[in-house]
Design a protein around this motif. Sequence first.
Motif, PDB file in Angstrom:
ATOM      1  N   ARG A  13       0.830  -1.213   0.000  1.00 13.24           N
ATOM      2  CA  ARG A  13       0.000   0.000   0.000  1.00 13.24           C
ATOM      3  C   ARG A  13       0.859   1.255   0.000  1.00 13.24           C
ATOM      4  N   MET A  14       1.958   1.238   0.753  1.00 14.16           N
ATOM      5  CA  MET A  14       2.809   2.423   0.833  1.00 14.16           C
ATOM      6  C   MET A  14       3.523   2.676  -0.494  1.00 14.16           C
ATOM      7  N   ILE A  15       3.929   1.636  -1.161  1.00 13.91           N
ATOM      8  CA  ILE A  15       4.551   1.786  -2.487  1.00 13.91           C
ATOM      9  C   ILE A  15       3.521   2.362  -3.464  1.00 13.91           C
ATOM     10  N   LYS A  16       2.293   1.860  -3.391  1.00 13.73           N
ATOM     11  CA  LYS A  16       1.222   2.326  -4.276  1.00 13.73           C
ATOM     12  C   LYS A  16       0.904   3.802  -4.047  1.00 13.73           C
ATOM     13  N   VAL A  17       0.916   4.244  -2.787  1.00 13.78           N
ATOM     14  CA  VAL A  17       0.668   5.657  -2.477  1.00 13.78           C
ATOM     15  C   VAL A  17       1.699   6.525  -3.195  1.00 13.78           C
ATOM     16  N   GLY A  18       2.963   6.150  -3.103  1.00 10.86           N
ATOM     17  CA  GLY A  18       4.012   6.908  -3.772  1.00 10.86           C
ATOM     18  C   GLY A  18       3.797   6.972  -5.272  1.00 10.86           C
ATOM     19  N   GLU A  19       3.443   5.849  -5.854  1.00 11.33           N
ATOM     20  CA  GLU A  19       3.195   5.817  -7.302  1.00 11.33           C
ATOM     21  C   GLU A  19       2.028   6.730  -7.673  1.00 11.33           C
ATOM     22  N   LYS A  20       0.954   6.700  -6.875  1.00 15.00           N
ATOM     23  CA  LYS A  20      -0.209   7.555  -7.139  1.00 15.00           C
ATOM     24  C   LYS A  20       0.147   9.027  -7.072  1.00 15.00           C
ATOM     25  N   LEU A  21       1.132   9.371  -6.250  1.00  9.14           N
ATOM     26  CA  LEU A  21       1.529  10.775  -6.076  1.00  9.14           C
ATOM     27  C   LEU A  21       2.669  11.183  -7.005  1.00  9.14           C
ATOM     28  N   GLY A  22       2.972  10.344  -7.984  1.00  8.57           N
ATOM     29  CA  GLY A  22       3.982  10.700  -8.983  1.00  8.57           C
ATOM     30  C   GLY A  22       5.415  10.489  -8.536  1.00  8.57           C
ATOM     31  N   MET A  23       5.618   9.715  -7.476  1.00  5.38           N
ATOM     32  CA  MET A  23       6.963   9.478  -6.973  1.00  5.38           C
ATOM     33  C   MET A  23       7.677   8.410  -7.798  1.00  5.38           C
ATOM     34  N   THR A  24       8.991   8.437  -7.707  1.00  7.17           N
ATOM     35  CA  THR A  24       9.843   7.469  -8.378  1.00  7.17           C
ATOM     36  C   THR A  24      10.448   6.539  -7.333  1.00  7.17           C
ATOM     37  N   MET A  25      10.527   5.244  -7.656  1.00  6.91           N
ATOM     38  CA  MET A  25      11.264   4.337  -6.790  1.00  6.91           C
ATOM     39  C   MET A  25      12.745   4.602  -7.065  1.00  6.91           C
ATOM     40  N   GLU A  26      13.396   5.296  -6.148  1.00  4.78           N
ATOM     41  CA  GLU A  26      14.775   5.724  -6.338  1.00  4.78           C
ATOM     42  C   GLU A  26      15.782   4.657  -5.929  1.00  4.78           C
ATOM     43  N   ALA A  27      15.365   3.790  -5.029  1.00  2.00           N
ATOM     44  CA  ALA A  27      16.289   2.742  -4.588  1.00  2.00           C
ATOM     45  C   ALA A  27      15.501   1.528  -4.130  1.00  2.00           C
ATOM     46  N   ARG A  28      16.083   0.384  -4.399  1.00  4.67           N
ATOM     47  CA  ARG A  28      15.544  -0.880  -3.908  1.00  4.67           C
ATOM     48  C   ARG A  28      16.738  -1.654  -3.382  1.00  4.67           C
ATOM     49  N   LEU A  29      16.884  -1.652  -2.070  1.00 11.35           N
ATOM     50  CA  LEU A  29      17.986  -2.363  -1.425  1.00 11.35           C
ATOM     51  C   LEU A  29      17.492  -3.773  -1.119  1.00 11.35           C
ATOM     52  N   ARG A  30      18.040  -4.721  -1.813  1.00 10.37           N
ATOM     53  CA  ARG A  30      17.484  -6.069  -1.797  1.00 10.37           C
ATOM     54  C   ARG A  30      17.790  -6.837  -0.518  1.00 10.37           C
ATOM     55  N   LYS A  31      16.736  -7.481  -0.027  1.00 15.88           N
ATOM     56  CA  LYS A  31      16.800  -8.417   1.095  1.00 15.88           C
ATOM     57  C   LYS A  31      17.578  -7.881   2.303  1.00 15.88           C
ATOM     58  N   CYS A  32      17.283  -6.664   2.695  1.00 19.90           N
ATOM     59  CA  CYS A  32      17.970  -6.107   3.867  1.00 19.90           C
ATOM     60  C   CYS A  32      17.033  -5.890   5.051  1.00 19.90           C
ATOM     61  N   ARG A  33      15.764  -6.236   4.918  1.00 14.36           N
ATOM     62  CA  ARG A  33      14.809  -6.152   6.019  1.00 14.36           C
ATOM     63  C   ARG A  33      14.301  -7.560   6.321  1.00 14.36           C
ATOM     64  N   PHE A  34      14.557  -8.032   7.521  1.00 12.92           N
ATOM     65  CA  PHE A  34      14.163  -9.379   7.918  1.00 12.92           C
ATOM     66  C   PHE A  34      12.964  -9.282   8.846  1.00 12.92           C
ATOM     67  N   TYR A  35      11.868  -9.941   8.447  1.00  8.83           N
ATOM     68  CA  TYR A  35      10.642  -9.908   9.243  1.00  8.83           C
ATOM     69  C   TYR A  35       9.886 -11.218   9.078  1.00  8.83           C
ATOM     70  N   ASP A  36       9.482 -11.785  10.183  1.00  8.84           N
ATOM     71  CA  ASP A  36       8.640 -12.983  10.201  1.00  8.84           C
ATOM     72  C   ASP A  36       9.238 -14.115   9.355  1.00  8.84           C
ATOM     73  N   GLY A  37      10.561 -14.287   9.469  1.00  9.42           N
ATOM     74  CA  GLY A  37      11.252 -15.374   8.791  1.00  9.42           C
ATOM     75  C   GLY A  37      11.556 -15.149   7.325  1.00  9.42           C
ATOM     76  N   THR A  38      11.305 -13.931   6.813  1.00 14.50           N
ATOM     77  CA  THR A  38      11.499 -13.642   5.395  1.00 14.50           C
ATOM     78  C   THR A  38      12.300 -12.361   5.225  1.00 14.50           C
ATOM     79  N   TYR A  39      13.138 -12.336   4.190  1.00 14.20           N
ATOM     80  CA  TYR A  39      13.853 -11.111   3.838  1.00 14.20           C
ATOM     81  C   TYR A  39      13.024 -10.294   2.853  1.00 14.20           C
ATOM     82  N   PHE A  40      12.971  -8.987   3.096  1.00 16.02           N
ATOM     83  CA  PHE A  40      12.272  -8.053   2.234  1.00 16.02           C
ATOM     84  C   PHE A  40      13.244  -6.970   1.780  1.00 16.02           C
TER      85      PHE A  40
END
Length: 189
Positions: free
Chosen positions: A135-162
């Motif tokens: 939802r948060m990614i979608k909000v940015g897209e709706k407001l004309g934002m650019t995904m400037e960075a995607r740091l891969r697998k650096c957030r660990f939550y509930d047994g999964t890397y995000f």
Amino acid sequence: MYNDLTLRIRPINEEDLFSLWTLTYKESSPEWKKWDAPYFEHKAVTFEDYLKNKNTIVNQEDKWIIEVDGNVIGIVSYYWEHKPSNWLEMGIGIYDPKYWSGGFGTRALKLWINHLFNTLPLVRVGYTTWSGNHRMIKVGEKLGMTMEARLRKCRFYDGTYFDSIRMGLLREEWNDFIEKDGLIKVQKK
């Protein structure tokens, strides 16, 4: 303060503190925390302890309340990543789940971005989220934002890397966006 129909953002006052505490720190595992950086620890805090920090909450430029029909539902905020170069990061928290997926976050951020560009000497605004918060990614897209960075697998939550996601928007992009989209409903009071 700024209004968009029944939604309003405004500075936080003392009367808001109990509602904010109830939504944010009364419980040790509130529903909103599953989406708002759940990889960081969250602890319940007593209202008395929460009030010890009221001087950092009430009437601050960097933290405003979001309310709908007079009900507190969350906050918008910002912090300086690097103030000498005017690098500001913003945030939003809608803590009441009944206001999720109804466009309230998009409307609140639209008001907040407009306020930030109109009151601060910014070239860019942005925020960081994680790939599990679609939802948060979608909000940015709706407001004309650019995904400037995607740091891969650096957030660990509930047994999964995000991935950690950085969304951003330049002043000229915002000006183009509001020219096309319009802020006709926005009222500053």
